[in-house]
Motif scaffolding. Sequence first.
Motif, PDB file in Angstrom:
ATOM      1  N   GLU A  19     -44.875 -25.096 -55.072  1.00  0.00           N
ATOM      2  CA  GLU A  19     -43.990 -26.344 -55.122  1.00  0.00           C
ATOM      3  C   GLU A  19     -44.714 -27.419 -54.755  1.00  0.00           C
ATOM      4  O   GLU A  19     -44.243 -28.419 -55.331  1.00  0.00           O
ATOM      5  N   ASN A  20     -45.929 -27.509 -54.251  1.00  0.00           N
ATOM      6  CA  ASN A  20     -46.721 -28.397 -53.787  1.00  0.00           C
ATOM      7  C   ASN A  20     -47.469 -28.938 -55.108  1.00  0.00           C
ATOM      8  O   ASN A  20     -48.236 -29.949 -54.999  1.00  0.00           O
ATOM      9  N   GLY A  21     -47.421 -28.418 -56.097  1.00  0.00           N
ATOM     10  CA  GLY A  21     -48.351 -28.758 -57.286  1.00  0.00           C
ATOM     11  C   GLY A  21     -49.567 -28.131 -57.482  1.00  0.00           C
ATOM     12  O   GLY A  21     -50.162 -28.296 -58.488  1.00  0.00           O
ATOM     13  N   TYR A  22     -50.019 -27.650 -56.454  1.00  0.00           N
ATOM     14  CA  TYR A  22     -51.258 -26.762 -56.499  1.00  0.00           C
ATOM     15  C   TYR A  22     -51.266 -25.460 -57.259  1.00  0.00           C
ATOM     16  O   TYR A  22     -50.269 -24.922 -57.217  1.00  0.00           O
ATOM     17  N   ARG A  23     -52.418 -25.277 -57.696  1.00  0.00           N
ATOM     18  CA  ARG A  23     -52.627 -23.683 -58.551  1.00  0.00           C
ATOM     19  C   ARG A  23     -52.673 -22.645 -57.587  1.00  0.00           C
ATOM     20  O   ARG A  23     -53.169 -22.842 -56.428  1.00  0.00           O
ATOM     21  N   LEU A  24     -52.020 -21.578 -58.154  1.00  0.00           N
ATOM     22  CA  LEU A  24     -52.126 -20.366 -57.018  1.00  0.00           C
ATOM     23  C   LEU A  24     -52.345 -19.399 -57.965  1.00  0.00           C
ATOM     24  O   LEU A  24     -51.916 -19.090 -59.421  1.00  0.00           O
ATOM     25  N   PHE A  25     -53.332 -18.450 -57.565  1.00  0.00           N
ATOM     26  CA  PHE A  25     -53.799 -17.404 -58.220  1.00  0.00           C
ATOM     27  C   PHE A  25     -53.398 -16.090 -57.743  1.00  0.00           C
ATOM     28  O   PHE A  25     -53.477 -15.927 -56.518  1.00  0.00           O
ATOM     29  N   PRO A  26     -53.158 -15.020 -58.656  1.00  0.00           N
ATOM     30  CA  PRO A  26     -52.924 -13.751 -58.200  1.00  0.00           C
ATOM     31  C   PRO A  26     -54.131 -13.183 -57.527  1.00  0.00           C
ATOM     32  O   PRO A  26     -55.468 -13.510 -57.830  1.00  0.00           O
ATOM     33  N   PRO A  27     -54.104 -12.040 -56.486  1.00  0.00           N
ATOM     34  CA  PRO A  27     -55.525 -11.481 -55.867  1.00  0.00           C
ATOM     35  C   PRO A  27     -56.488 -10.905 -57.048  1.00  0.00           C
ATOM     36  O   PRO A  27     -57.654 -11.111 -56.498  1.00  0.00           O
ATOM     37  N   ALA A  28     -55.763 -10.471 -58.177  1.00  0.00           N
ATOM     38  CA  ALA A  28     -56.827  -9.712 -59.248  1.00  0.00           C
ATOM     39  C   ALA A  28     -57.736 -11.218 -59.840  1.00  0.00           C
ATOM     40  O   ALA A  28     -58.587 -10.855 -60.445  1.00  0.00           O
ATOM     41  N   ALA A  29     -57.485 -12.413 -59.430  1.00  0.00           N
ATOM     42  CA  ALA A  29     -58.415 -13.472 -59.983  1.00  0.00           C
ATOM     43  C   ALA A  29     -59.753 -13.123 -59.199  1.00  0.00           C
ATOM     44  O   ALA A  29     -60.738 -13.892 -59.825  1.00  0.00           O
ATOM     45  N   ILE A  30     -59.922 -12.847 -58.183  1.00  0.00           N
ATOM     46  CA  ILE A  30     -61.146 -12.687 -57.350  1.00  0.00           C
ATOM     47  C   ILE A  30     -62.365 -11.816 -58.455  1.00  0.00           C
ATOM     48  O   ILE A  30     -63.104 -12.313 -58.488  1.00  0.00           O
ATOM     49  N   THR A  31     -61.458 -10.759 -58.822  1.00  0.00           N
ATOM     50  CA  THR A  31     -62.172  -9.540 -59.674  1.00  0.00           C
ATOM     51  C   THR A  31     -62.531 -10.569 -61.090  1.00  0.00           C
ATOM     52  O   THR A  31     -63.968 -10.527 -61.522  1.00  0.00           O
ATOM     53  N   GLN A  32     -61.533 -11.247 -61.457  1.00  0.00           N
ATOM     54  CA  GLN A  32     -61.989 -11.878 -62.722  1.00  0.00           C
ATOM     55  C   GLN A  32     -63.161 -13.036 -62.741  1.00  0.00           C
ATOM     56  O   GLN A  32     -63.677 -13.070 -63.436  1.00  0.00           O
ATOM     57  N   VAL A  33     -62.858 -13.960 -61.669  1.00  0.00           N
ATOM     58  CA  VAL A  33     -64.003 -14.765 -61.061  1.00  0.00           C
ATOM     59  C   VAL A  33     -65.254 -14.160 -61.122  1.00  0.00           C
ATOM     60  O   VAL A  33     -66.395 -14.466 -61.769  1.00  0.00           O
ATOM     61  N   ARG A  34     -65.402 -13.240 -60.408  1.00  0.00           N
ATOM     62  CA  ARG A  34     -66.768 -12.504 -60.191  1.00  0.00           C
ATOM     63  C   ARG A  34     -67.000 -11.759 -61.792  1.00  0.00           C
ATOM     64  O   ARG A  34     -68.348 -12.037 -62.146  1.00  0.00           O
ATOM     65  N   GLN A  35     -66.472 -11.339 -62.541  1.00  0.00           N
ATOM     66  CA  GLN A  35     -66.739 -10.891 -64.079  1.00  0.00           C
ATOM     67  C   GLN A  35     -67.329 -12.237 -64.722  1.00  0.00           C
ATOM     68  O   GLN A  35     -68.193 -11.922 -65.517  1.00  0.00           O
ATOM     69  N   ILE A  36     -66.442 -13.071 -64.672  1.00  0.00           N
ATOM     70  CA  ILE A  36     -66.771 -14.359 -65.417  1.00  0.00           C
ATOM     71  C   ILE A  36     -68.147 -14.817 -65.105  1.00  0.00           C
ATOM     72  O   ILE A  36     -69.021 -14.989 -65.631  1.00  0.00           O
ATOM     73  N   GLN A  37     -68.675 -14.702 -63.695  1.00  0.00           N
ATOM     74  CA  GLN A  37     -69.735 -15.303 -63.085  1.00  0.00           C
ATOM     75  C   GLN A  37     -71.033 -14.482 -63.910  1.00  0.00           C
ATOM     76  O   GLN A  37     -72.119 -14.866 -64.084  1.00  0.00           O
ATOM     77  N   ARG A  38     -70.764 -12.953 -63.784  1.00  0.00           N
ATOM     78  CA  ARG A  38     -71.610 -12.128 -64.305  1.00  0.00           C
ATOM     79  C   ARG A  38     -72.027 -12.393 -65.541  1.00  0.00           C
ATOM     80  O   ARG A  38     -73.164 -12.325 -66.250  1.00  0.00           O
ATOM     81  N   MET A  39     -70.706 -12.478 -66.402  1.00  0.00           N
ATOM     82  CA  MET A  39     -71.084 -12.613 -68.071  1.00  0.00           C
ATOM     83  C   MET A  39     -71.840 -14.042 -68.267  1.00  0.00           C
ATOM     84  O   MET A  39     -72.432 -14.221 -69.073  1.00  0.00           O
ATOM     85  N   ILE A  40     -71.614 -15.107 -67.304  1.00  0.00           N
ATOM     86  CA  ILE A  40     -72.060 -16.151 -67.423  1.00  0.00           C
ATOM     87  C   ILE A  40     -73.544 -16.240 -67.065  1.00  0.00           C
ATOM     88  O   ILE A  40     -74.617 -16.643 -67.921  1.00  0.00           O
ATOM     89  N   ALA A  41     -73.918 -15.397 -66.249  1.00  0.00           N
ATOM     90  CA  ALA A  41     -75.147 -15.067 -65.740  1.00  0.00           C
ATOM     91  C   ALA A  41     -76.090 -14.254 -66.922  1.00  0.00           C
ATOM     92  O   ALA A  41     -77.348 -14.455 -66.966  1.00  0.00           O
TER      93      ALA A  41
END
Length: 124
Positions: free
Chosen positions: A37-59
């Motif tokens: 409602e405040n315009g800020y992004r909200l992510f599902p808890p599964a995004a934690i896993t996704q971000v970690r995987q993205i970081q691994r693949m970038i690495a």
Amino acid sequence: MDKDPLTIGKLAGATGASVRSIRHYDEHGLLTSVRGENGYRLFPPAAITQVRQIQRMIATGFSLEEIRSFPDCMRMIEGAAACTQTTEAQRKRLASIEKQILDLERRRARLLKTLADGAVPPLD
């Protein structure tokens, strides 16, 4: 959206990624967010896993565009084994890295020879 959505700050804190990186991943379609409602992004808890995987693949040298093309089995499961659909891309990335290593080893050898001889050696 799951029961307890995460703000971008909480997602950054949980993953060690910067807020800027998370915005970048989201803008490239690698994460799913909604606006509160405040315009800020909200992510599902599964995004934690996704971000970690993205970081691994970038690495390992993959670009965001390449990562976006990978199936969910690579992007959504932390520590996921390589999917058969990505094996060829991984082999190509490995070949590219090995080529870079060979090039760097040649440059290193030339520089060592230059230092030892006190003159730049002729090109091979």
